[in-house]
Design an enzyme around this catalytic site. Sequence first.
Site, PDB file in Angstrom:
ATOM      1  CG  LEU A 158      36.723  85.930  89.798  1.00  0.00           C
ATOM      2  CD1 LEU A 158      35.148  86.444  89.699  1.00  0.00           C
ATOM      3  CD2 LEU A 158      37.263  86.674  88.865  1.00  0.00           C
ATOM      4  CE1 TYR A 159      37.898  83.155  99.376  1.00  0.00           C
ATOM      5  CE2 TYR A 159      38.739  81.380  98.710  1.00  0.00           C
ATOM      6  CZ  TYR A 159      38.450  82.135  99.743  1.00  0.00           C
ATOM      7  OH  TYR A 159      38.536  81.812 100.852  1.00  0.00           O
ATOM      8  CB  VAL A 160      42.941  82.167  93.606  1.00  0.00           C
ATOM      9  CG1 VAL A 160      44.470  82.325  93.606  1.00  0.00           C
ATOM     10  CG2 VAL A 160      42.552  80.701  94.431  1.00  0.00           C
ATOM     11  CB  SER A 162      40.301  88.184  96.756  1.00  0.00           C
ATOM     12  OG  SER A 162      40.074  87.171  97.279  1.00  0.00           O
ATOM     13  CE  LYS A 163      40.289  84.771 101.568  1.00  0.00           C
ATOM     14  NZ  LYS A 163      40.220  85.413 102.909  1.00  0.00           N
TER      15      LYS A 163
END
Length: 250
Positions: A158-160, A162-163
């Site tokens: 999920l974080y990746v 977004s990045k």
Amino acid sequence: MIKNSNKTHDLRVALVTGGSGGIGHAIVKELADNGFAVAVHYSSNKLKADTIVNEIVKKGGKAISVGGDVADEKCMQEAFDMVEERFGGIDVVINTAGIMILSSIAEANLADLDKMYRTNIWGTFVISKQAARRVRQGGAIINFSTSVTRTKLSKYALYVASKAAVESMTMILARELRGKDITVNTVAPGPTATPLFLDGKDKQTIDNFSKATPLERLGTPEDIADTVLYLATSGRWINGQVIFSNGGLA
């Protein structure tokens, strides 16, 4: 001394979102030590931002604090207005503001997903929009991603995601600003000893991350700040790139 030979103004001005956080604070300090007037943005911790500002001013530097939600366009427009009114313009915008929530895809909480995307994607877009309109000739826009976009660790999906969006926005914005002499890049840190990274990790996990790089240590906020300073000053031929500041992490 500021090392940018392409400097067009006597006073160079930088706005650092998330400037009261771990990496953001190190960047603010590095810029101030190199002669920048700095606007220290905070989301909720006004006391910490004001403390950082007071430290800079006591050393003879120039700094102000500006607050607000990076995903709120009206709020950020007012923040940019405040910086311009105080210092006469903006030369560098560094967008370190971000949140990280780890989860497997199968167990993901969509409310957490919305929260993270609001800050990391929507916020980056809002800041990039204002920066594209306001940064002066010879300036720089620097966003933040993560080296996990390449290492692909479990529970970071999920974080990746977004990045990865931030990286794509950065490369497109660099091309949209053709002819304006403004560089746009993303810094993608590896494992760095900040509260955001260390939160929730046991000693064994942290030790494993430390040994993952050929330098066999975690990065420091100052390591990342050095990269940012270069992009903000003398790194004028680097544009539309993702810079992996990660100690050689594969």
